[in-house]
Design an enzyme around this catalytic site. Structure first.
Site, PDB file in Angstrom:
ATOM      1  N   VAL A 187       8.824  11.128  27.711  1.00  0.00           N
ATOM      2  CA  VAL A 187       8.492  12.189  26.760  1.00  0.00           C
ATOM      3  C   VAL A 187       8.293  11.633  25.350  1.00  0.00           C
ATOM      4  CG1 VAL A 187       9.267  14.360  25.726  1.00  0.00           C
ATOM      5  CG2 VAL A 187       9.695  13.912  28.148  1.00  0.00           C
ATOM      6  N   LYS A 196      17.904  19.454  27.613  1.00  0.00           N
ATOM      7  CA  LYS A 196      18.596  20.680  28.043  1.00  0.00           C
ATOM      8  C   LYS A 196      20.097  20.475  28.189  1.00  0.00           C
ATOM      9  CE  LYS A 196      16.857  19.739  32.679  1.00  0.00           C
ATOM     10  NZ  LYS A 196      15.778  18.857  32.195  1.00  0.00           N
ATOM     11  N   GLY A 205       9.300  22.642  30.412  1.00  0.00           N
ATOM     12  CA  GLY A 205       8.228  21.695  30.133  1.00  0.00           C
ATOM     13  C   GLY A 205       7.220  22.262  29.156  1.00  0.00           C
ATOM     14  N   ILE A 220       5.795  25.192  29.395  1.00  0.00           N
ATOM     15  CA  ILE A 220       5.805  26.658  29.375  1.00  0.00           C
ATOM     16  C   ILE A 220       6.557  27.160  28.133  1.00  0.00           C
ATOM     17  CG2 ILE A 220       6.518  28.734  30.620  1.00  0.00           C
ATOM     18  CD1 ILE A 220       6.412  27.058  33.188  1.00  0.00           C
ATOM     19  N   GLU A 243      14.045  12.425  40.432  1.00  0.00           N
ATOM     20  CA  GLU A 243      14.729  11.241  39.908  1.00  0.00           C
ATOM     21  C   GLU A 243      15.305  10.427  41.063  1.00  0.00           C
ATOM     22  OE1 GLU A 243      14.749  10.433  36.775  1.00  0.00           O
ATOM     23  OE2 GLU A 243      14.015  12.290  35.879  1.00  0.00           O
ATOM     24  N   ASP A 294      20.270  21.827  37.217  1.00  0.00           N
ATOM     25  CA  ASP A 294      19.188  21.712  36.239  1.00  0.00           C
ATOM     26  C   ASP A 294      18.635  23.097  35.917  1.00  0.00           C
ATOM     27  OD1 ASP A 294      16.959  19.893  34.894  1.00  0.00           O
ATOM     28  OD2 ASP A 294      15.931  21.477  35.993  1.00  0.00           O
ATOM     29  N   LYS A 304      18.867  25.535  32.270  1.00  0.00           N
ATOM     30  CA  LYS A 304      17.745  26.250  31.654  1.00  0.00           C
ATOM     31  C   LYS A 304      18.051  27.738  31.515  1.00  0.00           C
ATOM     32  CE  LYS A 304      14.568  22.798  33.447  1.00  0.00           C
ATOM     33  NZ  LYS A 304      13.610  22.439  34.510  1.00  0.00           N
TER      34      LYS A 304
END
Length: 388
Positions: free
Chosen positions: A11, A86, A115, A117, A171, A182, A186
């Site tokens: 990123v 996050k 991401g 969105i 991953e 995960d 979020k």
């Protein structure tokens, strides 16, 4: 505006690339790992960024340590802070907000959820004129790729996971993704923006580790597929609920059309109705594009998307708003245990000593508690809420 970047991985490099030629931002320093400095704009010392003349720091490192220490020091040094992390926001988002307010600096984190969105910024704007009834959706590309592959190509979980790793969607250690954590992180961020509460206890999380090809066979016969969904919202009494769990949804449902590693984030406003945002949930440039949206927002004057009254809190998943029926696959001899807790409405099929059933209505919390009790008996159990 002068900017420094923490991290030059997937990123971080995307942010660097997208800032080249941008007239509103000048990159001062980019922090890289020891031994990875290959250009003059890079530094291997955080102190260089801590003490430089940047006005804004963008963090793309991941993890909580040392990201929280670096974030705190940057804000205290008079720099605004943007992150795509996050785990950092789910753990210390309120602390960083309070520190930013105290120092009159900005703190934004849109790219930490979804991401590319723009769900968090849209929730932030929607709250100004509407009440959010619920928010959530399909928020993890790894699990969605696995489930979609198992469904569309009739392959097993292990094969689908291996493909996800080979394609870079998973991953090396996919535990956070397949366990549902995960997605839960979020949901925690979404709850902070939508309801001023970070649900740091009493939420329920069920991942996809136990889903099997047999479950998809049964789902297909029902005209359904399986997706992993997270949701938070307020009950009629104003109590927060938050959970992540598999969902059995009809082929005609919009969730069934979310394929491969795509995400779909949603919220329902009292006045707007259901709003949906669909797109890439991860990746270098999709995530970097969301970071640049935050940078542009900050450049134009926005400092925060959280209210200063945002608090740590707990989720209560026993409310009627979280009640539904469930598909459950379980060893036949343990069905009486399930029946004693929530009742069985319908037996779908029986094969190789296993039964697939539909329960009577039960709350999210109760279903998760039942599954935990069955697993203490070494039961192999999979469950998914049947989407109404």
């Amino acid at each position: 505006m002068k900017v420094s970047i923490l991290g030059h991985g997937v990123v971080g490099k995307g942010v660097w690339d997208m800032l080249q030629g941008n007239p509103n931002f000048e990159v001062v320093n980019v922090l890289v790992k020891k031994g990875e400095k290959t250009a003059d704009f890079m530094t291997e010392s955080f102190d260089d960024i801590w003490h430089d003349d940047s006005e804004l720091v963008v963090e793309c490192m991941g993890g909580v340590v040392p990201a929280y220490e670096f974030a705190s020091k940057c804000i205290e040094a008079g720099k605004s802070f943007i992150t795509s992390n996050k785990a950092l926001v789910a753990t210390h988002g309120i602390d960083l907000l309070n520190l930013a307010v105290k120092n009159n600096k900005g703190f934004l984190f849109s790219a930490a959820c979804g991401g590319a969105i723009p769900i968090l910024q849209n929730l932030h704007l929607a709250r100004k004129s509407d009440s959010i009834i619920w928010a959530g959706g399909i928020l993890n590309g790894t699990t969605n790729f696995i489930l979609d592959s198992m469904d569309s190509r009739a392959i097993g979980f292990d094969e689908a996971l291996s493909e996800a790793k080979a394609l870079g969607y998973a991953e090396f250690d996919p535990t956070a993704d397949i366990s549902g954590m995960d997605t839960m992180r979020k949901i925690m961020l979404i709850s902070m923006v939508a309801y001023d509460v970070l649900p740091n206890s009493d939420y329920n999380v069920e991942g996809i580790q136990t889903v099997s090809a047999f479950d998809f066979e049964v789902a297909k016969k029902m005209g359904c597929t399986i997706r992993l969904v997270g949701r938070c919202g307020l009950s009629d009494s104003g109590r927060l609920y938050a959970y992540v769990q598999p969902m059995l949804c009809s082929r005609s449902d919009f969730y069934a059309g979310v394929c491969s590693n795509i995400n779909m984030a949603q919220y329902e406003g009292k006045n707007s109705g259901v709003m949906s945002f669909m797109g890439q949930g991860a990746g270098r440039y999709p995530t970097a594009s969301n970071i640049l949206r935050d940078m542009t927002s900050m450049y134009e004057g926005q400092s925060h998307m959280l209210k200063s009254k945002c608090l740590f809190g707990f989720a209560n998943n026993s409310s009627k708003e979280c009640e539904g029926v469930y598909y459950v696959r379980l060893k036949s001899d343990l069905i009486p245990v399930l029946e004693s807790h929530c009742g069985v409405d319908k037996v779908l099929c029986e094969k190789d000593g296993k039964k697939c059933v539909i329960t009577k209505p039960v709350t999210v919390k109760a279903m998760h508690d039942i599954a935990a009790e069955l697993r203490r008996k070494d039961a192999d159990v999979f469950f998914a809420q049947v989407k109404g």
